[in-house]
Design an enzyme around this catalytic site. Structure first.
Site, PDB file in Angstrom:
ATOM      1  N   GLY A 133     -27.739 -26.289 -14.825  1.00 57.62           N
ATOM      2  CA  GLY A 133     -26.936 -25.092 -15.076  1.00 57.62           C
ATOM      3  C   GLY A 133     -27.256 -23.966 -14.119  1.00 57.62           C
ATOM      4  N   LYS A 204     -27.857 -36.356 -14.090  1.00 57.18           N
ATOM      5  CA  LYS A 204     -28.551 -35.234 -13.456  1.00 57.18           C
ATOM      6  C   LYS A 204     -29.801 -35.695 -12.712  1.00 57.18           C
ATOM      7  CE  LYS A 204     -26.544 -31.996 -16.742  1.00 57.18           C
ATOM      8  NZ  LYS A 204     -26.682 -31.459 -18.107  1.00 57.18           N
TER       9      LYS A 204
END
Lengths: 441, 441
Positions: A133, A204
């Site tokens: 993020g 990720k």
């Protein structure tokens, strides 16, 4: 002349990026020296874009409008998913635009193709927001830690899972209760499968591993288990023993012998990639990352361990990373880096090793009938598989009823531990499948 | 053609940088795409440089040798101190070299002059290693967080102090014991004054504040107190109440009213800069940063809180940051950023406010005789100064002997708290100076 920007997709992140570009232009210019102009928001659902405060004149449902605009240099893909995102990114690059994306799924699956397309087009594709993020972790990997031979990346990269685990740990909730609470609080989707089964984390860590090791990372090299099969009993035992249970995504170099540890140099090494619930000693910094926050620990041969922490999701936090990429392109620095950095354009071949060859400590919870000989059977099987015990506990119970026998092992080969569990679970005195959780070394 | 590098100063950091450049060239090239060549080590103490493994032919005691070499593009200043470091950096810039430095003292005191000199010479000066050691915090401030209006920077930026405080907290050591242990373990110098009195931390927060707020930071705007006057009693009380005591360097925007909080926008704001021991709730991530590690928390209006953690000192960890800067210059990205980023070349004027106008919660330890009326006096004085009490504890004692009265205040103006303490300490029943430690909000 301002740098012109088009956003594709006006959902939570797209709206937040549009909001910053539309309303904070003078501040952005003051801080970055760059004039940025949002020229197009490509969104089929025009009322949605309007509701987000985007002026009607810049909303379009046609990508080609944005691509045909010579004053638009950067296309920001915020649709999510593989298609049509992939096709749109390829078209944007072909039209001579730089691309910024927050789409981890797209980069993990099609990264190789998209990076190659960007090179062919002499443009760049930036993806800071795809992982962690708001955390500038891609920046750390592609610039801040370049002097390092990175031996290990360990991340809490899914806020939904970390929120659920934190609730289970701090408030003794069951998995079902914690999941329901996460959904009510907006930290989990109606269908949370991709998050809780570890898939999102695997995307990720694949992105981070590609940068850490300068290697292509096929997703099938990852061994993934999520938090959806965790039992709250194990979280309680973790706490009693001084551990916290976290869903960790791990990428590490393992020397030929298979021992998982922090090492330098590059001779005869393989890469281990995995996502699984993990016991972490409670005084480790990453054990104290709670709620929906993310954190990524990166260990380099010169830096030692470093850690990066922040919000892993949400409109504004993710927009922070997206706009940072936009500025990096507007200044001209990112395209220059992109053209030169091997991890972005000339990746090495590496070998991968299966989890069965990894060596780690383990927590085992064996459910056994409290009858004579059970402990002897368990310890005998562990010994036969070369697994030595660092601690073993059996709580008192009514005779004849099943009790949990908790075993902490010393370092042992994963494959051996799996075989031992198989043998233990075949004993007649064992009444349920043995739970096994690895311990972070 | 490789990028040529000269190092000035072959101490702990200089040796570590030389070692990486001399022995890890192929790996550096593989990761960064850059060929780097160490061409000169400028060091008066030739045996020291030889002992570090630097080949004799590249050791010189004359800076001009390095400056005259057209194939040397980057000069790395690792001498420390203000002079001759400042003069040498100015000469290097004038000779057309880019400069990399790890010298926090130099950048904090002469940063404005040196940045201006670099601009005039159309070169750049990079200083990632000056703050937070190995942590890529300058990168986060100058790139990763550019989309943000930063409201607050809170750092543990001195490893010596954090090591001492950790020992005091975890092992109940006195300050003197912990300092001696830190010196024995190599975490504190023989004369630790600059570290323990907060001066070193003040230099680092000045550097971070300049980047966070795009402002010149005169060092006299900082209010600094160190850990050298801390009493171990206060660390014990901290733990009892769920806090950990840390030496924090804090830079934050404060709105006109003086309330210290996280805010966005830039209207009518002032900057508060300070270094002081601080109580931090033990579940905050930064409270769990232990030993000689550093960590810096940065809060932006879009990102929310982010945190960066790693080794704040040591040869190899610091060399990691130095070499990252060298690569950033070799690629060409840093000079491009340096020329364009306002925080590096066009800083704004800002207003500073004194600590007395800051509003925060406080811990007070008042040493009072256990006689009738003392508590009434204390609470009356606090009330008269507009300070409300969130908790107050007086342990039992023998009548007539002094006892500690521990007060936790609600949010109160710093100046009022200081006045109240002055009045309390004038009471005849108070036998020692009141200890006061702020609580991180």
């Amino acid at each position: 002349m301002p740098t012109g920007i088009a956003i594709i997709g006006c959902g939570i992140i797209g709206s937040a990026v549009a909001d910053i570009l539309l309303h904070e232009g003078p501040h952005l210019r003051q801080r970055s020296g760059q004039a940025l102009q949002l020229r197009h928001v490509v969104e089929r659902d025009m009322p949605k874009a309007k509701a987000a405060g985007v002026p009607t004149r810049i909303i379009t449902d046609k990508l080609e409008v944005a691509l045909a605009d010579k004053q638009t240099q950067i296309v920001v893909e915020l649709m999510g998913g593989l298609e049509p995102a992939r096709t749109f990114v390829l078209r944007a690059l072909k039209a001579g635009k730089h691309v910024v994306t927050a789409n981890k799924y797209l980069i993990a699956v099609h990264g190789k193709e998209l990076l190659a397309a960007a090179r062919r087009a002499k443009r760049s594709i930036a993806f800071e927001a795809s992982t962690g993020g708001t955390i500038p972790i891609i920046l750390a990997m592609t610039k801040g830690l370049l002097a390092n031979d990175i031996s290990r990346v360990v991340g809490i990269v899914n806020g939904t899972c970390n929120y659920i685990l934190t609730q289970m740990t701090q408030f003794d909730q069951s998995y079902a209760e914690a999941l329901a609470g996460a959904q009510a609080a907006g930290f989990a989707e109606a269908d949370p499968s991709f998050d809780v089964n570890g898939t999102d984390s695997s995307h990720k860590i694949a992105i981070l591993a590609a940068l850490a090791f300068g290697a292509d990372i096929p997703l099938d090299k990852l061994e993934v288990s999520g938090i959806d099969t965790l039992h709250d009993t194990d979280l309680r035992f973790a706490r009693e023993m001084g551990y916290v249970c976290k869903l960790l995504a791990i990428a590490e170099k393992v020397p030929a012998g298979g021992k998982s540890q922090q090492i330098s140099g590059t001779s005869q090494q393989s890469i281990s990639l995995r996502v699984h619930p993990t016991f972490v000693a409670k005084d480790r910094l990453i054990a104290n990352v709670n709620g929906s926050f993310n954190a990524i620990s990166v260990t380099g041969h010169a830096s030692g361990e470093t850690l990066y922490y922040g919000r892993g999701a949400g409109g504004k936090p993710t927009a922070s990373a997206v706009v940072a990429d936009v500025i990096d392109i507007a200044i001209g620095t990112y395209p220059m880096l992109f053209a030169q950095l091997p991890a972005l354009n000339k990746r090495a071949e590496v070998r991968f090793i299966p989890s069965s060859d990894i060596i780690s400590r383990n927590y085992l919870r064996i459910t056994a009938l409290d009858v004579p000989g059970v402990m002897a059977d368990i310890t005998r099987i562990l010994g036969q598989h070369g697994i030595s015990i660092s601690a073993i506990t059996q709580h008192e119970s009514k005779a004849g009823h099943p009790v949990p026998v908790v075993v902490m092992t010393h370092e042992a080969r994963d494959g051996s531990v799996a075989s031992a569990i198989g043998a233990i679970d075949k004993l007649k005195t064992i009444t349920a499948e043995t739970a096994r959780i690895r311990v972070l070394s």
